[in-house]
Design a protein around this motif. Structure first.
Motif, mmCIF file in Angstrom:
data_model
loop_
_atom_site.group_PDB
_atom_site.id
_atom_site.type_symbol
_atom_site.label_atom_id
_atom_site.label_comp_id
_atom_site.label_asym_id
_atom_site.label_seq_id
_atom_site.Cartn_x
_atom_site.Cartn_y
_atom_site.Cartn_z
ATOM 1 N N THR A 4 0.344 8.438 2.635
ATOM 2 C CA THR A 4 0.156 8.703 4.188
ATOM 3 C C THR A 4 0.213 7.503 5.234
ATOM 4 O O THR A 4 0.584 7.286 5.909
ATOM 5 N N PHE A 5 0.375 6.424 4.734
ATOM 6 C CA PHE A 5 0.681 5.404 5.480
ATOM 7 C C PHE A 5 -0.133 5.505 6.370
ATOM 8 O O PHE A 5 -0.505 5.276 7.620
ATOM 9 N N PRO A 6 -1.969 5.004 6.040
ATOM 10 C CA PRO A 6 -2.932 5.367 7.326
ATOM 11 C C PRO A 6 -2.815 4.312 8.391
ATOM 12 O O PRO A 6 -2.311 2.785 7.674
ATOM 13 N N LEU A 7 -3.381 4.160 9.314
ATOM 14 C CA LEU A 7 -3.084 2.847 10.195
ATOM 15 C C LEU A 7 -4.385 1.892 10.792
ATOM 16 O O LEU A 7 -5.682 3.048 10.951
ATOM 17 N N THR A 8 -4.317 0.968 9.913
ATOM 18 C CA THR A 8 -5.524 -0.337 10.383
ATOM 19 C C THR A 8 -4.583 -1.064 11.685
ATOM 20 O O THR A 8 -4.150 -1.966 10.978
ATOM 21 N N PRO A 9 -5.522 -0.401 13.119
ATOM 22 C CA PRO A 9 -4.817 -1.025 13.805
ATOM 23 C C PRO A 9 -5.132 -2.636 14.471
ATOM 24 O O PRO A 9 -6.478 -3.341 13.691
ATOM 25 N N THR A 10 -3.839 -3.080 14.990
ATOM 26 C CA THR A 10 -4.551 -4.655 15.412
ATOM 27 C C THR A 10 -5.469 -4.654 16.763
ATOM 28 O O THR A 10 -5.334 -4.016 17.668
ATOM 29 N N SER A 11 -6.027 -5.746 16.129
ATOM 30 C CA SER A 11 -7.488 -5.966 17.834
ATOM 31 C C SER A 11 -6.992 -6.473 18.526
ATOM 32 O O SER A 11 -6.851 -6.928 19.815
ATOM 33 N N THR A 12 -5.265 -7.326 18.476
ATOM 34 C CA THR A 12 -4.579 -8.240 19.382
ATOM 35 C C THR A 12 -3.556 -7.521 20.220
ATOM 36 O O THR A 12 -2.612 -8.842 19.593
ATOM 37 N N ARG A 91 19.605 9.583 10.055
ATOM 38 C CA ARG A 91 20.216 9.449 8.835
ATOM 39 C C ARG A 91 18.636 9.054 7.480
ATOM 40 O O ARG A 91 19.408 7.967 6.745
ATOM 41 N N PRO A 92 17.947 8.845 8.261
ATOM 42 C CA PRO A 92 17.098 8.191 7.172
ATOM 43 C C PRO A 92 16.654 8.076 5.541
ATOM 44 O O PRO A 92 16.778 7.564 4.921
ATOM 45 N N GLU A 93 17.197 9.544 5.886
ATOM 46 C CA GLU A 93 17.368 10.491 3.785
ATOM 47 C C GLU A 93 18.352 9.193 2.921
ATOM 48 O O GLU A 93 18.055 9.051 2.262
ATOM 49 N N ARG A 94 19.656 9.355 3.765
ATOM 50 C CA ARG A 94 20.552 7.918 2.619
ATOM 51 C C ARG A 94 19.936 7.209 2.792
ATOM 52 O O ARG A 94 20.315 6.230 1.014
ATOM 53 N N PRO A 112 9.763 7.418 -3.680
ATOM 54 C CA PRO A 112 10.406 8.345 -3.192
ATOM 55 C C PRO A 112 10.631 9.015 -1.810
ATOM 56 O O PRO A 112 10.514 8.294 -0.409
ATOM 57 N N VAL A 113 11.853 9.723 -2.110
ATOM 58 C CA VAL A 113 12.205 9.680 -0.431
ATOM 59 C C VAL A 113 11.659 10.245 0.642
ATOM 60 O O VAL A 113 11.197 9.867 2.280
ATOM 61 N N GLN A 114 10.263 10.610 0.595
ATOM 62 C CA GLN A 114 8.616 11.450 1.299
ATOM 63 C C GLN A 114 8.394 10.156 1.612
ATOM 64 O O GLN A 114 8.168 9.793 3.072
ATOM 65 N N ASP A 115 8.463 9.403 0.568
ATOM 66 C CA ASP A 115 7.298 8.034 1.494
ATOM 67 C C ASP A 115 7.505 7.532 1.860
ATOM 68 O O ASP A 115 6.460 6.522 3.039
ATOM 69 N N PHE A 116 9.142 6.861 1.809
ATOM 70 C CA PHE A 116 9.832 5.642 2.335
ATOM 71 C C PHE A 116 9.761 6.133 3.384
ATOM 72 O O PHE A 116 9.472 5.708 4.499
ATOM 73 N N LEU A 117 10.206 7.748 3.815
ATOM 74 C CA LEU A 117 10.163 8.302 5.378
ATOM 75 C C LEU A 117 8.528 8.364 6.435
ATOM 76 O O LEU A 117 8.434 7.843 7.407
ATOM 77 N N GLN A 122 5.426 6.379 10.237
ATOM 78 C CA GLN A 122 4.328 6.316 10.882
ATOM 79 C C GLN A 122 4.362 4.761 11.427
ATOM 80 O O GLN A 122 3.294 4.647 12.430
ATOM 81 N N LEU A 123 4.933 3.647 10.675
ATOM 82 C CA LEU A 123 5.136 2.776 11.626
ATOM 83 C C LEU A 123 5.320 3.182 13.317
ATOM 84 O O LEU A 123 5.465 2.165 14.314
ATOM 85 N N VAL A 124 7.130 3.190 13.438
ATOM 86 C CA VAL A 124 7.541 3.914 14.712
ATOM 87 C C VAL A 124 6.273 4.969 15.379
ATOM 88 O O VAL A 124 6.481 4.411 16.296
ATOM 89 N N ARG A 125 6.083 5.572 15.175
ATOM 90 C CA ARG A 125 4.796 6.275 15.749
ATOM 91 C C ARG A 125 3.733 4.970 16.462
ATOM 92 O O ARG A 125 3.431 4.983 17.549
#
Ligand code: COI
Length: 362
Positions: A4-12, A91-94, A112-117, A122-125
């Motif tokens: 799920t790649f949960p967020l620990t946000p930067t403090s700066t 085409r990120p699945e590629r 796995p493809v889903q974890d890669f996506l 998560q990072l882009v959001r």
């Protein structure tokens, strides 16, 4: 269990002003966003430790496998901001599937493809503010997923501990001159990949082995080096960091066929599809260097281009080699630019996504 790649946000976090200054002149791959996605794989346990964390250096044991035996693979793709502010991947699945194939070749685990996506999304959001407006140009957020053997052990075998990460960099055009046609240096001295080797894998070693030839290219006024196949030395393969294509006077678009030693470029594949939409005849086949050089000289090949995620399509001005130069043209070719626009227009949402290539993130 999916990651799920949960967020620990930067403090700066970077200020909007800092991001705006970087967006005004991003260069390519020199600025990085506030966060990165990470995960770890351990033998017998699988993937864990998935998170989006503040961007920071890795702490590597000096015996870490990647530092000695180059057990590493990576990917490259971009996030595009559309005019309405939404953000999309192309085409990120590629890329996910190619990373699985590359990892397999380097004896690394499959993510796995889903974890890669999920890692990308998560990072882009989280770092959405870093995705530039395209403006009139082609600014985007370049995403660099990568995976490496990270076990402290000097024996030669696949690492039992592997790190995965995604970093992100706001970028403009890959070549400093933008879409100005580039010169290509053909090396008859160095090879990129042999039969049964790692040519089709996107692994750092392929790029490391291209660097000396790439320096030779630069010494000869060229932006990229062109490799022939290692076996016969006569067939065109690919450039140091991207695929290649040529266009004939009668509308054929030819790119070297995938032989197992060439990277299966996502842009290459997209161009083959878009070319047909534009009335060109796309052909993936074995093409010798002699055929390219002779047909350039006779005026039968009228355009040539380098293609990849980073370069999109970049027109080729000249092929240079120890045996002489073959001039394609100093102005960008018309069909190369049409293809370039066709791909970019889909990526930036300016044309209908008839092939279902876009995936919305924000
Ligand atoms: C890409 O086109 O994304 C690559 O990975 C190649 C490199 C020249 C940046």
């Amino acid at each position: 269990m999916p990651l799920t790649f949960p967020l620990t946000p930067t403090s700066t976090p970077s200020t909007p002003d800092t991001i705006a200054t970087i967006h005004a002149d991003p260069g390519f791959g020199v600025h990085f966003t506030d966060h990165m996605a990470v995960a770890t794989w351990c033998i017998g346990e699988g993937w864990s430790g998935d998170a989006v964390v503040p961007y920071r250096p890795f702490e590597l044991d000096p015996a870490s496998a990647v530092l000695h035996y180059a057990q590493e693979v990576f990917e490259g793709l971009k996030a595009y901001r559309h005019a309405d502010g939404s953000i999309w991947l192309f085409r990120p699945e590629r890329n996910a599937q190619r990373m699985i194939a590359s990892a397999r070749r380097l004896a690394l685990p499959a993510l796995p493809v889903q974890d890669f996506l999920t890692s990308l999304e998560q990072l882009v959001r989280v770092d959405a503010a870093w995705v530039p407006d395209a403006g009139g140009g082609e600014a985007s957020l370049y995403l660099r997923p990568f995976m490496f053997g990270n076990e402290a052990f000097l024996g030669v075998r696949a690492a039992h501990r592997v790190s995965y990460a995604v970093i992100a960099s706001p970028v403009g055009p890959y070549f400093a001159g933008g879409v100005k046609p580039v010169n290509i240096w053909y090396t008859d001295e160095y090879s990129r990949a042999g039969k049964g080797g790692t040519g089709a894998a996107k692994c750092g070693g392929n790029y490391a082995s291209s660097l000396l030839a790439q320096q030779e290219a630069a010494d000869n006024g060229c932006s990229q080096v062109l490799f022939a196949d290692a076996g016969s030395g006569v067939n065109t393969e690919e450039l140091g960091g991207m695929n290649i294509g040529v266009i004939t006077a009668d509308g054929e678009l030819i790119t070297p066929a995938l032989t197992g030693t060439i990277l299966e470029g996502v842009t290459r594949d997209s161009i083959l599809t878009v070319a047909a939409d534009l009335g060109l005849r796309p052909v993936a086949r074995t093409i010798t260097l002699a055929e390219i050089f002779d047909r350039v000289d006779s005026g039968d090949i009228v355009e040539a281009f380098a293609c990849g995620t980073a370069a999109v399509l970049t027109p080729v001005a000249e092929f240079r080699s120890k045996d002489g130069n073959h001039v394609v043209g100093s102005e960008p070719g018309e069909r190369t630019m049409q293809l370039r626009s066709a791909v970019l227009d889909i990526q930036y949402g300016r044309a209908e996504d008839t092939h279902g290539w876009l995936r919305r993130v924000v």
